[in-house]
Design a protein around this motif. Structure first.
Motif, mmCIF file in Angstrom:
data_model
loop_
_atom_site.group_PDB
_atom_site.id
_atom_site.type_symbol
_atom_site.label_atom_id
_atom_site.label_comp_id
_atom_site.label_asym_id
_atom_site.label_seq_id
_atom_site.Cartn_x
_atom_site.Cartn_y
_atom_site.Cartn_z
ATOM 1 N N GLY A 1 54.147 56.168 17.587
ATOM 2 C CA GLY A 1 54.808 55.161 18.409
ATOM 3 C C GLY A 1 56.269 55.445 18.695
ATOM 4 N N PHE A 2 56.784 56.578 18.186
ATOM 5 C CA PHE A 2 58.167 56.970 18.444
ATOM 6 C C PHE A 2 58.204 58.449 18.830
ATOM 7 N N SER A 3 58.991 58.794 19.840
ATOM 8 C CA SER A 3 59.285 60.194 20.123
ATOM 9 C C SER A 3 60.561 60.570 19.382
ATOM 10 N N VAL A 4 60.654 61.820 18.936
ATOM 11 C CA VAL A 4 61.764 62.242 18.090
ATOM 12 C C VAL A 4 62.570 63.337 18.782
ATOM 13 N N ASN A 5 63.901 63.163 18.824
ATOM 14 C CA ASN A 5 64.801 64.169 19.376
ATOM 15 C C ASN A 5 65.962 64.396 18.421
ATOM 16 N N CYS B 1 63.909 44.615 11.956
ATOM 17 C CA CYS B 1 63.882 44.464 13.409
ATOM 18 C C CYS B 1 62.423 44.382 13.853
ATOM 19 N N ASP B 2 62.148 43.589 14.868
ATOM 20 C CA ASP B 2 60.791 43.493 15.407
ATOM 21 C C ASP B 2 60.583 44.619 16.418
ATOM 22 N N PHE B 3 60.175 45.784 15.914
ATOM 23 C CA PHE B 3 60.033 46.960 16.773
ATOM 24 C C PHE B 3 58.807 46.887 17.677
ATOM 25 N N ASP B 4 57.733 46.205 17.228
ATOM 26 C CA ASP B 4 56.489 46.211 17.996
ATOM 27 C C ASP B 4 56.235 44.905 18.743
ATOM 28 N N HIS B 5 57.224 44.007 18.749
ATOM 29 C CA HIS B 5 57.175 42.779 19.557
ATOM 30 C C HIS B 5 56.002 41.876 19.191
ATOM 31 N N ASP B 6 55.695 41.786 17.884
ATOM 32 C CA ASP B 6 54.617 40.892 17.461
ATOM 33 C C ASP B 6 55.149 39.620 16.813
ATOM 34 N N GLY B 7 56.471 39.427 16.866
ATOM 35 C CA GLY B 7 57.073 38.228 16.310
ATOM 36 C C GLY B 7 57.404 38.306 14.832
ATOM 37 N N GLY C 1 64.315 47.535 26.763
ATOM 38 C CA GLY C 1 63.806 46.293 26.203
ATOM 39 C C GLY C 1 63.261 46.382 24.808
ATOM 40 N N ASP C 2 63.253 47.583 24.198
ATOM 41 C CA ASP C 2 62.828 47.674 22.807
ATOM 42 C C ASP C 2 63.868 48.441 21.992
ATOM 43 N N ALA C 3 63.780 48.300 20.666
ATOM 44 C CA ALA C 3 64.789 48.875 19.776
ATOM 45 C C ALA C 3 64.422 50.304 19.385
ATOM 46 N N ASP C 4 65.382 51.194 19.465
ATOM 47 C CA ASP C 4 65.234 52.575 19.033
ATOM 48 C C ASP C 4 66.000 52.780 17.731
ATOM 49 N N ILE C 5 65.790 53.920 17.087
ATOM 50 C CA ILE C 5 66.332 54.166 15.753
ATOM 51 C C ILE C 5 67.161 55.445 15.782
ATOM 52 N N TYR C 6 68.324 55.403 15.135
ATOM 53 C CA TYR C 6 69.234 56.543 15.085
ATOM 54 C C TYR C 6 69.595 56.813 13.622
ATOM 55 N N LEU C 7 69.368 58.049 13.165
ATOM 56 C CA LEU C 7 69.647 58.431 11.778
ATOM 57 C C LEU C 7 70.782 59.445 11.759
ATOM 58 N N GLY C 8 71.794 59.219 10.909
ATOM 59 C CA GLY C 8 72.924 60.130 10.790
ATOM 60 C C GLY C 8 72.882 60.886 9.473
ATOM 61 N N GLN D 1 72.889 66.477 13.463
ATOM 62 C CA GLN D 1 73.777 65.404 13.013
ATOM 63 C C GLN D 1 73.072 64.061 13.120
ATOM 64 N N VAL D 2 72.263 63.935 14.183
ATOM 65 C CA VAL D 2 71.580 62.671 14.455
ATOM 66 C C VAL D 2 70.132 62.945 14.822
ATOM 67 N N LEU D 3 69.246 62.127 14.298
ATOM 68 C CA LEU D 3 67.845 62.136 14.678
ATOM 69 C C LEU D 3 67.583 60.854 15.467
ATOM 70 N N ILE D 4 67.052 60.997 16.679
ATOM 71 C CA ILE D 4 66.831 59.867 17.576
ATOM 72 C C ILE D 4 65.347 59.590 17.675
ATOM 73 N N LEU D 5 64.949 58.369 17.280
ATOM 74 C CA LEU D 5 63.566 57.944 17.366
ATOM 75 C C LEU D 5 63.452 56.926 18.498
ATOM 76 N N THR D 6 62.890 57.353 19.618
ATOM 77 C CA THR D 6 62.774 56.494 20.785
ATOM 78 C C THR D 6 61.467 55.714 20.733
ATOM 79 N N ASN D 7 61.594 54.416 20.780
ATOM 80 C CA ASN D 7 60.446 53.524 20.672
ATOM 81 C C ASN D 7 59.590 53.620 21.944
ATOM 82 N N GLN D 8 58.295 53.909 21.749
ATOM 83 C CA GLN D 8 57.386 54.032 22.883
ATOM 84 C C GLN D 8 56.597 52.742 23.145
ATOM 85 N N THR D 9 56.897 51.682 22.385
ATOM 86 C CA THR D 9 56.210 50.415 22.571
ATOM 87 C C THR D 9 56.593 49.801 23.926
ATOM 88 N N VAL D 10 55.611 49.260 24.604
ATOM 89 C CA VAL D 10 55.891 48.557 25.865
ATOM 90 C C VAL D 10 56.200 47.104 25.557
#
Length: 498
Positions: free
Chosen positions: A128-132, A397-403, A459-466, A488-497
């Motif tokens: 559910g996340f792409s990583v860069n 954080c509500d990453f998957d929008h299920d409340g 519209g959704d939350a992504d994750i950044y690791l330092g 330096q940073v790992l970026i996890l982009t949320n693929q949830t609609v």
């Protein structure tokens, strides 16, 4: 010496000649429990007690038989501060026989090896996340000290231990900002285009006041010092604590042997008020806990005496402290966040404890993530625990929008059986149950900073690791894996609609 520099050992006033012969446990409770919660022997292996922790404590009690100079690596100004504080007592506060009894008590009752973690669910592969990966040119060893995501502009701000601050815009262009005096550790928005940048002064433990707050006015490219000479500050926030329509500034000064929570009414540097004297003041959040219409302060401290207190706002700038959680001094509190986990409208506490950068660098089975449910009237009850070695921060954080809020956590630890466990994602399955997930890319760094933001503004939350490597010894443990480049940073982009 500043007015808040009170002697650390002031409460230890046991005359040696007046003491009776007590068994080791009673002496340990008397001396080890005089400044903080009593630490039981099973918290550490015997070797760690005898080689690191007890010698440090003994020098503070003035035990002459311990041939260890705790001040040899300190500068002359810091040695004077520690001397004025009487951190390492000039007078021996107990007899050699009593000290030996304390040492024997810990040796005889401590395990030979660290105790194992309690049973826990096995993490599944994260989807559910792409990583860069994000790297800084010319900086092969990551030393990220701060991440701040600006949801309004889509910019990511990155602080580096080289006293630099960078910003990556939405087009992935990277810019260097004006030079600062020390590593940045926090950034906060105060008004449109105006931000505060908090610089710690010294990453290494220190009692010197070299921290600083910069004011960055991006409306006019202005850059100035707001407050100087802070005692290793690590957190700040703005809130209208006086209910006068003007925001006030709170600053957590971690210090080392010194530390405190400062209030600056209306942000005026000339009107500093110390609300709490406590070494290791780490983080604060503001909420009206007793529903009296006045905002209170929840503060965490984690240096020797570890715990959390609510400072109830009594009006007219007066606050009354109530300690709500107390832990032993090896707990290693590192972060907390207020979030509602049971849906009752009251903020619960998501607590991280995994600070392992001290005299006991061993695996601790009590390190991990905890949820304390708000029961009202300043009472919080433990409802969930997941063991994680070296956890430095966890965020809800509500990453998957299920409340329901999910949890993500990072670990600043390099001796994990599975290095991928340095980042974990916890899916909230309801009824205070969370399924952990891991990803292979987490093994590429030693994570000390974590940011959750929607910088792609979808519209959704992504994750950044330092990632942060403090020295070459830490970095060399990762080089043996054969990896050529470390982000330096790992970026996890949320693929949830959404």
């Amino acid at each position: 010496m500043k007015k808040w520099a009170i002697p650390v050992l002031l409460i230890i006033t046991f005359p040696v000649l007046a003491q009776k012969a007590l068994p080791g446990e009673a002496l340990a409770r008397q001396y080890c429990g005089s400044c903080h919660l009593f630490p039981s022997p099973d918290l550490l292996p015997a070797k760690t007690w005898t080689e690191n922790v007890l010698p440090n404590m003994g020098t503070r009690l003035g035990v002459k038989s311990i041939k260890k100079d705790q001040l040899k690596d300190k500068s002359a100004p810091e040695r004077k501060i520690l001397d004025d504080l009487n951190v390492y007592s000039k007078v021996q506060l107990l007899t050699d026989a009593q000290w030996e009894a304390i040492v024997n008590y810990y040796v005889q009752n401590a395990p030979a090896e660290p105790l194992p973690q309690p049973e826990k669910p096995e993490p599944l592969p994260l989807t559910g996340f792409s990583v860069n990966q994000m790297t800084l040119e010319g900086k092969p060893v990551p030393k990220t000290t701060m991440l701040y995501g600006n949801n309004l502009t889509g910019e990511l701000f990155l602080g580096d231990a080289s006293n630099r601050l960078y910003v990556k815009d939405k087009q992935n262009n990277l810019y260097s900002l004006p030079e600062i005096n020390s590593p940045p550790v926090k950034m906060a928005r105060r008004a449109e285009g105006i931000y505060d940048i908090l610089c710690i002064g010294s990453i290494d433990p220190s009692d010197l006041s070299a921290g600083r707050i910069y004011e960055a006015d991006f409306n006019r490219s202005g850059w100035s010092v707001l407050i100087d000479s802070l005692a290793r500050p690590v957190d700040l926030l703005w809130a209208d604590l006086e209910s006068d329509g003007r925001p006030d500034l709170l600053v957590c000064n971690f210090g080392n042997n010194l530390g405190h929570l400062s209030l600056y009414p209306d942000g005026d540097r000339r009107r500093e008020k110390i609300l709490l004297y406590r070494p290791g003041t780490r983080k604060a959040e503001v909420h009206d806990f007793n529903n009296d219409g006045r905002p209170d302060i929840l503060v965490m401290y984690c240096q020797g005496r570890e715990g959390m207190s609510i400072l109830y706002n009594r009006g007219n700038g007066e606050f009354e402290e109530k300690e709500i959680l107390e832990f032993h001094p090896l707990m290693g509190l590192s972060y907390f966040q207020l979030a509602d986990f049971n849906g009752d409208g009251q903020p619960d506490i998501l607590l991280s404890n995994g600070d392992n950068w001290d005299y006991s660098k061993v695996s601790k089975n009590y390190h991990g993530i905890r949820i304390f449910i708000n029961k009202g009237e300043g009472r919080f009850e433990l409802a969930w625990f997941y063991p994680q070695y070296g956890v430095s921060k966890s965020v809800a954080c509500d990453f998957d929008h299920d409340g329901k809020p999910e949890i993500v956590s990072i670990a600043f630890y390099d001796n994990l059986e599975n290095p991928a466990d340095s980042f974990l994602y916890f899916k909230n399955t309801g009824e205070m149950n969370f399924q952990p997930y891991r990803m292979a890319d987490a093994a590429l760094g030693k994570w000390i900073t974590l940011e959750v933001a929607d910088l792609d503004q979808d519209g959704d939350a992504d994750i950044y690791l330092g990632s942060y490597f403090h020295n070459t010894t830490e970095f060399s443990k990762f080089l043996v894996t054969g990896q050529k480049e470390y982000p330096q940073v790992l970026i996890l982009t949320n693929q949830t609609v959404p």
